[in-house]
Scaffold this motif. Structure first.
Motif, PDB file in Angstrom:
ATOM      1  N   ARG A 186      27.337-102.539  70.569  1.00 57.51           N
ATOM      2  CA  ARG A 186      26.318-101.828  71.342  1.00 57.51           C
ATOM      3  C   ARG A 186      25.021-102.662  71.364  1.00 57.51           C
ATOM      4  O   ARG A 186      24.664-103.267  70.353  1.00 57.51           O
ATOM      5  CB  ARG A 186      26.137-100.500  70.615  1.00 57.51           C
ATOM      6  N   VAL A 187      24.331-102.670  72.512  1.00 57.48           N
ATOM      7  CA  VAL A 187      23.009-103.301  72.561  1.00 57.48           C
ATOM      8  C   VAL A 187      22.027-102.318  71.916  1.00 57.48           C
ATOM      9  O   VAL A 187      21.992-101.151  72.296  1.00 57.48           O
ATOM     10  CB  VAL A 187      22.575-103.585  74.019  1.00 57.48           C
ATOM     11  N   VAL A 188      21.278-102.771  70.932  1.00 61.01           N
ATOM     12  CA  VAL A 188      20.438-101.833  70.187  1.00 61.01           C
ATOM     13  C   VAL A 188      19.226-101.406  71.014  1.00 61.01           C
ATOM     14  O   VAL A 188      18.825-102.101  71.959  1.00 61.01           O
ATOM     15  CB  VAL A 188      19.961-102.438  68.838  1.00 61.01           C
ATOM     16  N   SER A 189      18.654-100.277  70.646  1.00 58.91           N
ATOM     17  CA  SER A 189      17.459 -99.777  71.334  1.00 58.91           C
ATOM     18  C   SER A 189      16.264-100.677  71.004  1.00 58.91           C
ATOM     19  O   SER A 189      16.296-101.438  70.023  1.00 58.91           O
ATOM     20  CB  SER A 189      17.152 -98.352  70.868  1.00 58.91           C
ATOM     21  N   LEU A 190      15.224-100.578  71.816  1.00 60.72           N
ATOM     22  CA  LEU A 190      14.019-101.378  71.576  1.00 60.72           C
ATOM     23  C   LEU A 190      13.440-101.088  70.187  1.00 60.72           C
ATOM     24  O   LEU A 190      12.964-101.973  69.492  1.00 60.72           O
ATOM     25  CB  LEU A 190      12.974-101.077  72.648  1.00 60.72           C
ATOM     26  N   LYS A 191      13.541 -99.815  69.786  1.00 64.52           N
ATOM     27  CA  LYS A 191      12.987 -99.396  68.500  1.00 64.52           C
ATOM     28  C   LYS A 191      13.751-100.070  67.343  1.00 64.52           C
ATOM     29  O   LYS A 191      13.160-100.575  66.391  1.00 64.52           O
ATOM     30  CB  LYS A 191      13.101 -97.871  68.405  1.00 64.52           C
ATOM     31  N   GLU A 192      15.070-100.082  67.483  1.00 62.11           N
ATOM     32  CA  GLU A 192      15.901-100.684  66.431  1.00 62.11           C
ATOM     33  C   GLU A 192      15.700-102.194  66.385  1.00 62.11           C
ATOM     34  O   GLU A 192      15.635-102.805  65.317  1.00 62.11           O
ATOM     35  CB  GLU A 192      17.368-100.328  66.720  1.00 62.11           C
ATOM     36  N   ARG A 193      15.598-102.787  67.572  1.00 64.01           N
ATOM     37  CA  ARG A 193      15.351-104.226  67.645  1.00 64.01           C
ATOM     38  C   ARG A 193      14.030-104.567  66.950  1.00 64.01           C
ATOM     39  O   ARG A 193      13.934-105.515  66.164  1.00 64.01           O
ATOM     40  CB  ARG A 193      15.310-104.654  69.123  1.00 64.01           C
ATOM     41  N   GLU A 194      13.015-103.750  67.249  1.00 65.29           N
ATOM     42  CA  GLU A 194      11.699-103.941  66.647  1.00 65.29           C
ATOM     43  C   GLU A 194      11.779-103.849  65.121  1.00 65.29           C
ATOM     44  O   GLU A 194      11.194-104.664  64.401  1.00 65.29           O
ATOM     45  CB  GLU A 194      10.753-102.866  67.221  1.00 65.29           C
ATOM     46  N   GLU A 195      12.563-102.906  64.635  1.00 64.59           N
ATOM     47  CA  GLU A 195      12.704-102.717  63.183  1.00 64.59           C
ATOM     48  C   GLU A 195      13.326-103.967  62.538  1.00 64.59           C
ATOM     49  O   GLU A 195      12.827-104.484  61.532  1.00 64.59           O
ATOM     50  CB  GLU A 195      13.586-101.487  62.906  1.00 64.59           C
ATOM     51  N   VAL A 196      14.403-104.464  63.137  1.00 66.48           N
ATOM     52  CA  VAL A 196      15.126-105.604  62.541  1.00 66.48           C
ATOM     53  C   VAL A 196      14.273-106.874  62.618  1.00 66.48           C
ATOM     54  O   VAL A 196      14.115-107.595  61.626  1.00 66.48           O
ATOM     55  CB  VAL A 196      16.491-105.821  63.246  1.00 66.48           C
ATOM     56  N   LEU A 197      13.688-107.121  63.806  1.00 62.62           N
ATOM     57  CA  LEU A 197      12.909-108.357  63.957  1.00 62.62           C
ATOM     58  C   LEU A 197      11.605-108.301  63.142  1.00 62.62           C
ATOM     59  O   LEU A 197      11.146-109.330  62.636  1.00 62.62           O
ATOM     60  CB  LEU A 197      12.631-108.651  65.433  1.00 62.62           C
ATOM     61  N   SER A 198      11.042-107.098  62.987  1.00 62.28           N
ATOM     62  CA  SER A 198       9.846-106.964  62.152  1.00 62.28           C
ATOM     63  C   SER A 198      10.176-107.286  60.701  1.00 62.28           C
ATOM     64  O   SER A 198       9.367-107.872  59.979  1.00 62.28           O
ATOM     65  CB  SER A 198       9.287-105.539  62.221  1.00 62.28           C
ATOM     66  N   PHE A 199      11.375-106.886  60.272  1.00 63.22           N
ATOM     67  CA  PHE A 199      11.799-107.211  58.914  1.00 63.22           C
ATOM     68  C   PHE A 199      11.794-108.730  58.707  1.00 63.22           C
ATOM     69  O   PHE A 199      11.255-109.236  57.723  1.00 63.22           O
ATOM     70  CB  PHE A 199      13.193-106.621  58.639  1.00 63.22           C
ATOM     71  N   TRP A 200      12.369-109.469  59.643  1.00 69.78           N
ATOM     72  CA  TRP A 200      12.402-110.940  59.525  1.00 69.78           C
ATOM     73  C   TRP A 200      10.979-111.518  59.517  1.00 69.78           C
ATOM     74  O   TRP A 200      10.681-112.451  58.785  1.00 69.78           O
ATOM     75  CB  TRP A 200      13.218-111.550  60.684  1.00 69.78           C
ATOM     76  N   GLU A 201      10.122-110.922  60.361  1.00 72.30           N
ATOM     77  CA  GLU A 201       8.762-111.440  60.461  1.00 72.30           C
ATOM     78  C   GLU A 201       7.966-111.141  59.191  1.00 72.30           C
ATOM     79  O   GLU A 201       7.307-112.014  58.631  1.00 72.30           O
ATOM     80  CB  GLU A 201       8.074-110.830  61.691  1.00 72.30           C
ATOM     81  N   GLU A 202       8.079-109.903  58.728  1.00 71.27           N
ATOM     82  CA  GLU A 202       7.282-109.508  57.558  1.00 71.27           C
ATOM     83  C   GLU A 202       7.810-110.141  56.276  1.00 71.27           C
ATOM     84  O   GLU A 202       7.059-110.561  55.409  1.00 71.27           O
ATOM     85  CB  GLU A 202       7.264-107.982  57.435  1.00 71.27           C
TER      86      GLU A 202
END
Lengths: 154, 308
Positions: free
Chosen positions: A15-31
């Motif tokens: 499944r292509v993830v929602s914008l919210k989920e994408r934000e959560e995962v990519l924010s984890f990598w960034e933070e």
């Protein structure tokens, strides 16, 4: 007669993830590692069960979704209970861009970690998942907590 | 099994098409040099990789005309046991195996089908050349081979590929492919040499009707690519029945055009006649590569454009 399992060809596609989920995962990598979200701007984030996959964003995804696929893209991040954990595969690819929570090990420390799976370790990093590096090469993911470094690198 | 003493008799049918035939036969007794591709998707600084290999006694020299390829000494060094291999920095492969992707010229944003992809040397090369930004469908019909492909995609850190398990000749329509690579299963004559795996491949595929399979794959590849798109057909055999005659079959069935291509290794034009049978004159635009001239596995490459 055994119960027949229904197979939907769409169900094979992650499944292509929602914008919210994408934000959560990519924010984890960034933070956690200081790797900016923009690094992944050309990629889609897909999800199967507890896994996130990175896959190049095609001009149009729909024709590809008619294929029965075995794998799509690169295993990127897993959900482990309530935490996100980067995969070693993804860290080996993108870990060189990290600016924090990187542990530089000596070759003998790395050997011992691979053999014994845990090491007493003191480092100036936050507790949690860390990037294991040795002589300029990213090996993968470890967990640093309570003065120990744990990793299941083969 | 074909013994090296039997090779002259076996290859005699190619005496007229293989240049310097005696030199070719003599060459079959020599080992091939060792080459690897450096995977810059995972190793942005090649010097780290080359220095690591040098510490283990491997001398690596860049190959002119082949970006990212290195010739390694000593040639029997087990590159597959190194950290550099495990971490996906290198992919050992014969030099001529790079040619089909050179002909394919993959670019970011293109939909590309690699029809017989396992174990993935060419799939990962496509991904690297297109900077992990082409959309690659990597297909193979056998699950055991696909497992090796998936492992290599993971090892090399490729994020632009998906894998499928179809028989190539019935691969489903629907994706507007810009390019298709058919690196077809073949008799593997080009790999043949004393004491190497070429013998085994030759043996294993001996009883299969390879030209029929190859024609099925090539026609399907052509039908899958969009009008104006490119199909690259390649094999590692000298046999015209698996090479030019397969492409000749396509040229008679479909509106296709052979495109000339520049290669960084010595090569010869494809044959336009075989065992008394005339073939399409444009087949001279295909390319034959011979091991004694390239110091690599023998190869055949045809670049084909879909006209309609």
């Amino acid at each position: 007669m055994g119960r027949r399992k229904k197979i939907h060809k769409e169900a094979k596609w992650p499944r292509v993830v929602s914008l919210k989920e994408r934000e959560e995962v990519l924010s984890f990598w960034e933070e956690r590692f200081g790797i900016p979200k923009e690094i992944f701007q050309d990629y889609l984030l897909l999800s199967t069960a507890k896994n996130y996959w990175l896959f190049i964003a095609p001009p149009d995804l729909r024709p590809l979704q008619n294929l029965k696929v075995q794998t799509v893209g690169l295993l990127f991040t897993r959900r482990v209970s309530r935490w996100l954990k980067p995969t070693s595969t993804a860290l080996q690819r993108f870990g060189h861009l990290a600016t924090k929570n990187v542990l530089e090990l000596s070759p003998s420390q790395l050997d011992r970690l691979r053999r014994e799976k845990r090491l007493p370790f003191e480092a100036e990093v936050e507790e949690g998942y860390v990037i294991i590096k040795c002589e300029g090469k990213v090996w993968g993911c470890g967990l640093y907590a309570q003065g120990k470094l744990i990793s299941f690198l083969p | 099994m074909l013994k090296v003493t039997e090779a002259p008799a076996y290859f005699a049918r190619y005496r007229e098409i293989i240049p310097d035939f005696e030199k070719f036969l003599a060459h079959l007794r020599e080992p091939l040099p060792l080459y690897f591709r450096l995977n810059e998707l995972k190793a942005p600084d090649p010097e780290v990789v080359l220095a690591g290999l040098a510490r283990q006694g491997v001398k690596a020299e860049a190959v002119p005309g082949f970006p990212h390829f290195y010739r390694a000494e000593p040639r029997d060094f087990p590159l597959g046991n190194t950290e550099e291999y495990y971490l996906g920095y290198i992919y050992p492969m014969t030099l001529s195996s790079a040619l089909p992707v050179i002909a394919l010229e993959p670019k970011p944003g293109e939909y590309i089908l690699d029809m017989c992809a396992a174990p993935g040397s060419k799939t990962t090369q496509i991904a690297q050349v297109a900077e992990d930004k082409a959309v690659i469908v990597a297909n193979d019909r056998r699950l055991d081979r696909l497992t090796a492909l998936v492992a290599n995609l993971k090892r090399l850190g490729v994020a632009c590929a998906l894998t499928t398990l179809y028989r190539g000749e019935v691969f489903p329509f629907g994706v507007p492919f810009d390019k298709v690579l058919v690196d077809a299963p073949c008799s593997g004559e080009g790999r043949y040499r004393e004491g190497y795996e070429g013998e085994l491949l030759y043996q294993k595929e001996g009883h299969t009707n390879l030209p029929a399979i190859q024609k099925g794959l090539l026609v399907r590849a052509f039908d899958l690519v969009k009008v104006g798109g490119i199909v690259v057909y390649s094999t590692c055999t000298f046999n015209p029945e698996e090479n030019e005659m397969v492409v000749d079959y396509l040229l008679r069935k479909r509106q296709a055009e052979i495109v000339s291509c520049t290669y960084p290794l010595p090569h010869h034009p494809g044959v336009t006649e075989w065992e008394g049978r005339p073939l399409h004159p444009d087949l001279q635009k295909t390319a034959r590569f011979y091991p004694h001239e390239t110091q690599a596995v023998g190869f055949f490459v045809a670049k084909i454009k879909r006209l309609f």
